[in-house]
Design an enzyme around this catalytic site. Sequence first.
Site, PDB file in Angstrom:
ATOM      1  NE  ARG A  99      -1.730  -2.837  -4.448  1.00  0.00           N
ATOM      2  CZ  ARG A  99      -1.959  -3.035  -3.149  1.00  0.00           C
ATOM      3  NH1 ARG A  99      -1.999  -2.014  -2.321  1.00  0.00           N
ATOM      4  NH2 ARG A  99      -2.126  -4.248  -2.674  1.00  0.00           N
ATOM      5  CG  PHE A 110     -12.293   0.168   1.937  1.00  0.00           C
ATOM      6  CD1 PHE A 110     -11.587  -0.477   2.947  1.00  0.00           C
ATOM      7  CD2 PHE A 110     -11.905  -0.057   0.616  1.00  0.00           C
ATOM      8  CE1 PHE A 110     -10.534  -1.329   2.657  1.00  0.00           C
ATOM      9  CE2 PHE A 110     -10.853  -0.904   0.316  1.00  0.00           C
ATOM     10  CZ  PHE A 110     -10.166  -1.539   1.341  1.00  0.00           C
ATOM     11  CB  VAL A 111      -9.850   5.626   0.835  1.00  0.00           C
ATOM     12  CG1 VAL A 111     -10.868   6.590   1.437  1.00  0.00           C
ATOM     13  CG2 VAL A 111      -8.774   5.272   1.868  1.00  0.00           C
ATOM     14  CG  ASP A 171      -8.300   0.429   9.156  1.00  0.00           C
ATOM     15  OD1 ASP A 171      -9.131   1.321   9.354  1.00  0.00           O
ATOM     16  OD2 ASP A 171      -8.637  -0.717   8.827  1.00  0.00           O
ATOM     17  N   GLY A 190       0.790  -1.233   0.000  1.00  0.00           N
ATOM     18  CA  GLY A 190       0.000   0.000   0.000  1.00  0.00           C
ATOM     19  C   GLY A 190       0.820   1.280   0.000  1.00  0.00           C
ATOM     20  CG  ASP A 224      -5.379  -3.345  -2.191  1.00  0.00           C
ATOM     21  OD1 ASP A 224      -4.965  -2.874  -1.116  1.00  0.00           O
ATOM     22  OD2 ASP A 224      -5.775  -4.519  -2.311  1.00  0.00           O
TER      23      ASP A 224
END
Length: 198
Positions: A175, A162-163, A113, A54, A169
Amino acid sequence: MHGDIEKILIDRGLIAERVQSIAERLAEDLRRELTAEGDAEADHRVLLIPIMTGSIVFVADLIRCLPMKLSMELIAVSSYPGQTMASKGAHLKSELPDGMAGKHVVLVDDILDSGRTLQLVRSLVLEKSPASVRTVVLLDKRARRAVPIEPDYAGFEIPDEFVVGYGLDYDGFYRNLPDISVLKPEAAGGDEKAGVLG
Ligand code: IMP
Ligand code: MG
């Protein structure tokens, strides 16, 4: 792909500004610490550890704003967020790099998160006797924190949505989107999130 996006949460221009300002603060803090140590060679001791996959886009932009000599080692962590999964938590998918003793380690991740990923990596790195450990995240979803960890540097605090994009992703995709975006519910599989995040 662009048809799957509901809205842009943070656009590329704003991201670029914030990455630059994080880099400036980080560079200043590292410079101050290295100077205080009085070691002319001390700038050989900055080690960036991006957590894959990420953080790939974030770290690519971040390092080009950092003026000092540094090295980089990648690590990979898997995170299981679901209430349904017995093995909820984070686990390391790769070896930790050697030679962290005496280094100024900077851990870089895309998003904080639950906090399990960064807490796991930070505690493993601390066992290797680094000179210091700093944590840098682009996004901070505070509302979802399950373990007590605060980032030393964070780009944006975001709501519990949720981004995707800028390295983040959904199920391995999106991505490459340049902005941080929210998917349409139909593209994100209803309210269900992907089982394994990276
Ligand atoms: P943690 O819950 O803090 O351990 O975060 C685990 C990982 O889940 C992060 O490093 C991200 O790769 C991923 N993740 C968490 N939230 C999101 C999101 O909103 N979009 C995409 N990936 C996410
Ligand atoms: Mg990740």
